[in-house]
Design a protein around this motif. Sequence first.
Motif, mmCIF file in Angstrom:
data_model
loop_
_atom_site.group_PDB
_atom_site.id
_atom_site.type_symbol
_atom_site.label_atom_id
_atom_site.label_comp_id
_atom_site.label_asym_id
_atom_site.label_seq_id
_atom_site.Cartn_x
_atom_site.Cartn_y
_atom_site.Cartn_z
ATOM 1 N N ARG A 106 0.850 -1.275 -0.062
ATOM 2 C CA ARG A 106 0.044 0.096 0.071
ATOM 3 C C ARG A 106 0.980 1.335 -0.184
ATOM 4 N NH1 ARG A 106 -3.884 2.057 -2.566
ATOM 5 N NH2 ARG A 106 -4.388 4.180 -1.784
ATOM 6 N N THR A 107 2.050 1.173 0.635
ATOM 7 C CA THR A 107 2.740 2.182 0.853
ATOM 8 C C THR A 107 3.548 2.707 -0.690
ATOM 9 O OG1 THR A 107 3.441 1.595 3.104
ATOM 10 C CG2 THR A 107 4.961 3.285 1.813
ATOM 11 N N ILE A 108 3.967 1.395 -1.531
ATOM 12 C CA ILE A 108 4.320 1.573 -2.590
ATOM 13 C C ILE A 108 3.549 2.208 -3.479
ATOM 14 C CG2 ILE A 108 4.953 0.342 -4.769
ATOM 15 C CD1 ILE A 108 7.268 0.753 -2.557
ATOM 16 N N ALA A 109 2.108 1.862 -3.431
ATOM 17 C CA ALA A 109 0.941 2.339 -4.473
ATOM 18 C C ALA A 109 0.705 3.739 -4.081
ATOM 19 C CB ALA A 109 -0.382 1.544 -4.079
ATOM 20 N N THR A 110 0.788 4.322 -2.843
ATOM 21 C CA THR A 110 0.505 5.640 -2.566
ATOM 22 C C THR A 110 1.689 6.372 -3.014
ATOM 23 O OG1 THR A 110 -0.838 4.797 -0.465
ATOM 24 C CG2 THR A 110 0.212 7.096 -0.568
ATOM 25 N N SER A 111 2.828 5.997 -3.188
ATOM 26 C CA SER A 111 3.819 6.762 -3.576
ATOM 27 C C SER A 111 3.738 6.641 -4.986
ATOM 28 C CB SER A 111 5.370 6.018 -3.080
ATOM 29 O OG SER A 111 6.361 6.489 -3.378
ATOM 30 N N ILE A 112 3.733 5.749 -5.584
ATOM 31 C CA ILE A 112 3.585 5.951 -7.133
ATOM 32 C C ILE A 112 2.367 6.982 -7.427
ATOM 33 C CG2 ILE A 112 2.957 4.657 -9.208
ATOM 34 C CD1 ILE A 112 4.275 2.192 -8.046
ATOM 35 N N GLU A 113 1.382 6.842 -6.890
ATOM 36 C CA GLU A 113 -0.071 7.766 -7.146
ATOM 37 C C GLU A 113 0.575 9.222 -6.849
ATOM 38 O OE1 GLU A 113 -2.979 6.331 -4.740
ATOM 39 O OE2 GLU A 113 -3.193 4.738 -5.899
ATOM 40 N N LYS A 114 1.256 9.408 -6.005
ATOM 41 C CA LYS A 114 1.979 10.706 -5.556
ATOM 42 C C LYS A 114 2.867 11.139 -6.605
ATOM 43 C CE LYS A 114 2.108 14.143 -2.682
ATOM 44 N NZ LYS A 114 0.959 15.053 -2.346
ATOM 45 N N VAL A 174 -2.020 5.515 -14.582
ATOM 46 C CA VAL A 174 -1.651 5.442 -13.039
ATOM 47 C C VAL A 174 -1.707 4.022 -12.523
ATOM 48 C CG1 VAL A 174 -2.394 6.365 -10.834
ATOM 49 C CG2 VAL A 174 -2.497 7.820 -12.854
ATOM 50 N N GLU A 175 -2.835 3.201 -12.705
ATOM 51 C CA GLU A 175 -3.343 2.174 -12.315
ATOM 52 C C GLU A 175 -1.805 1.207 -12.785
ATOM 53 O OE1 GLU A 175 -7.184 1.304 -13.694
ATOM 54 O OE2 GLU A 175 -8.224 2.452 -11.924
ATOM 55 N N ASN A 176 -1.683 1.362 -14.225
ATOM 56 C CA ASN A 176 -0.533 0.275 -14.692
ATOM 57 C C ASN A 176 0.673 0.685 -13.769
ATOM 58 O OD1 ASN A 176 -2.347 -0.747 -16.394
ATOM 59 N ND2 ASN A 176 -1.626 0.730 -18.182
ATOM 60 N N ALA A 177 0.934 1.909 -13.518
ATOM 61 C CA ALA A 177 2.292 2.139 -12.903
ATOM 62 C C ALA A 177 2.154 1.552 -11.542
ATOM 63 C CB ALA A 177 2.509 3.651 -12.597
ATOM 64 N N VAL A 178 0.829 1.612 -10.718
ATOM 65 C CA VAL A 178 0.929 1.006 -9.394
ATOM 66 C C VAL A 178 1.047 -0.577 -9.496
ATOM 67 C CG1 VAL A 178 -0.820 0.600 -7.577
ATOM 68 C CG2 VAL A 178 -0.574 2.819 -8.539
ATOM 69 N N SER A 179 0.321 -1.252 -10.682
ATOM 70 C CA SER A 179 0.465 -2.687 -10.929
ATOM 71 C C SER A 179 1.874 -3.039 -10.983
ATOM 72 C CB SER A 179 -0.386 -3.009 -12.190
ATOM 73 O OG SER A 179 -1.975 -2.593 -11.794
ATOM 74 N N GLN A 180 2.572 -2.156 -11.752
ATOM 75 C CA GLN A 180 4.096 -2.629 -12.081
ATOM 76 C C GLN A 180 4.873 -2.539 -10.799
ATOM 77 O OE1 GLN A 180 5.451 -3.523 -14.978
ATOM 78 N NE2 GLN A 180 7.149 -3.994 -13.658
ATOM 79 N N GLY A 181 4.333 -1.739 -9.837
ATOM 80 C CA GLY A 181 5.010 -1.459 -8.580
ATOM 81 C C GLY A 181 4.796 -2.917 -7.568
ATOM 82 N N ARG A 182 3.717 -3.244 -7.896
ATOM 83 C CA ARG A 182 3.260 -4.420 -7.071
ATOM 84 C C ARG A 182 3.846 -5.750 -7.676
ATOM 85 N NH1 ARG A 182 -3.317 -2.741 -6.237
ATOM 86 N NH2 ARG A 182 -2.769 -1.539 -4.530
ATOM 87 N N LYS A 183 3.936 -5.786 -8.880
ATOM 88 C CA LYS A 183 4.112 -6.966 -9.414
ATOM 89 C C LYS A 183 5.885 -6.864 -9.041
ATOM 90 C CE LYS A 183 5.172 -8.709 -14.246
ATOM 91 N NZ LYS A 183 5.387 -8.386 -15.783
ATOM 92 N N ASN A 184 6.546 -5.944 -9.007
ATOM 93 C CA ASN A 184 8.223 -5.858 -8.477
ATOM 94 C C ASN A 184 8.295 -6.531 -7.138
ATOM 95 O OD1 ASN A 184 8.608 -4.773 -10.942
ATOM 96 N ND2 ASN A 184 8.897 -2.841 -10.284
ATOM 97 N N ILE A 185 7.151 -6.017 -6.427
ATOM 98 C CA ILE A 185 7.330 -6.552 -5.013
ATOM 99 C C ILE A 185 6.843 -8.033 -4.941
ATOM 100 C CG2 ILE A 185 5.986 -6.345 -2.709
ATOM 101 C CD1 ILE A 185 5.473 -3.483 -3.252
ATOM 102 N N TYR A 186 6.147 -8.551 -5.939
ATOM 103 C CA TYR A 186 5.850 -9.863 -5.886
ATOM 104 C C TYR A 186 6.643 -10.696 -6.416
ATOM 105 C CZ TYR A 186 0.828 -8.268 -5.336
ATOM 106 O OH TYR A 186 -0.245 -7.628 -4.830
#
Length: 228
Positions: A40-48, A170-182
């Motif tokens: 969630r922190t990563i997602a918030t950071s990307i959105e910011k 924006v959603e794709n950028a967030v998804s990419q960030g989550r993908k990297n975490i996974y």
Amino acid sequence: MKLEAEIMKRKKWSLQATITVLVCGVVVLSLLVTDLLITRTIATSIEKDQEEKATNVARIVAHSQLVIEALGKQKQEGSIQEFAEETRSLTDVQFVVVMDMNGTRKSHPNPKKIGKQFIGEGKGIALNGSEHVTVSKGTLGTSLRSLTPIFDRTGKQIGVVAVGISLNDVENAVSQGRKNIYVGTLLGIVAGIFGAIFMARYIKKILFGLEPSTIAKLLQERDAILQS
């Protein structure tokens, strides 16, 4: 007899399997908890970051001398469209729309929309001299947009610039960030499994390849011999 029954019961799991499962369980649990905490922190950071990108582009356009002079009728308004589209292409945003104090578009990715009213939330706030970031639906779909007022040299507001980034981007950028975490979590699990297997084999080597149940049985036989 009771000891033998306990030994037979423990034979269901070998030492290597027990250590592997235990270590892997600890690693997986730790990584999953970490994943939940930082995703969630990563997602918030990307959105910011996307918000800041839109705002920075809007500020650059708002402070452009060409745009200020064109809105002030010192240059042809057609130059605004050319500058806005060049900026949009270079910054990879969805749109850069410059409007006058009536909310009339002076630029748009679709030239047919020029001269028409800007559609979307936040226009009133920006026309009153304040920056505003919002998620709104317009002629190009739903987007994250930043609206920045434009002032002339005397400090008088002469228009507003709206810069939008597609919500899908924006959603794709967030998804990419989550993908990297996974991916990192998966690699951590794999490393944990190999580490557990190595540790189990090393411990078993120290024990001369004997399972705990075998060692216990040998000790029982030794005690029986000593007692006899």
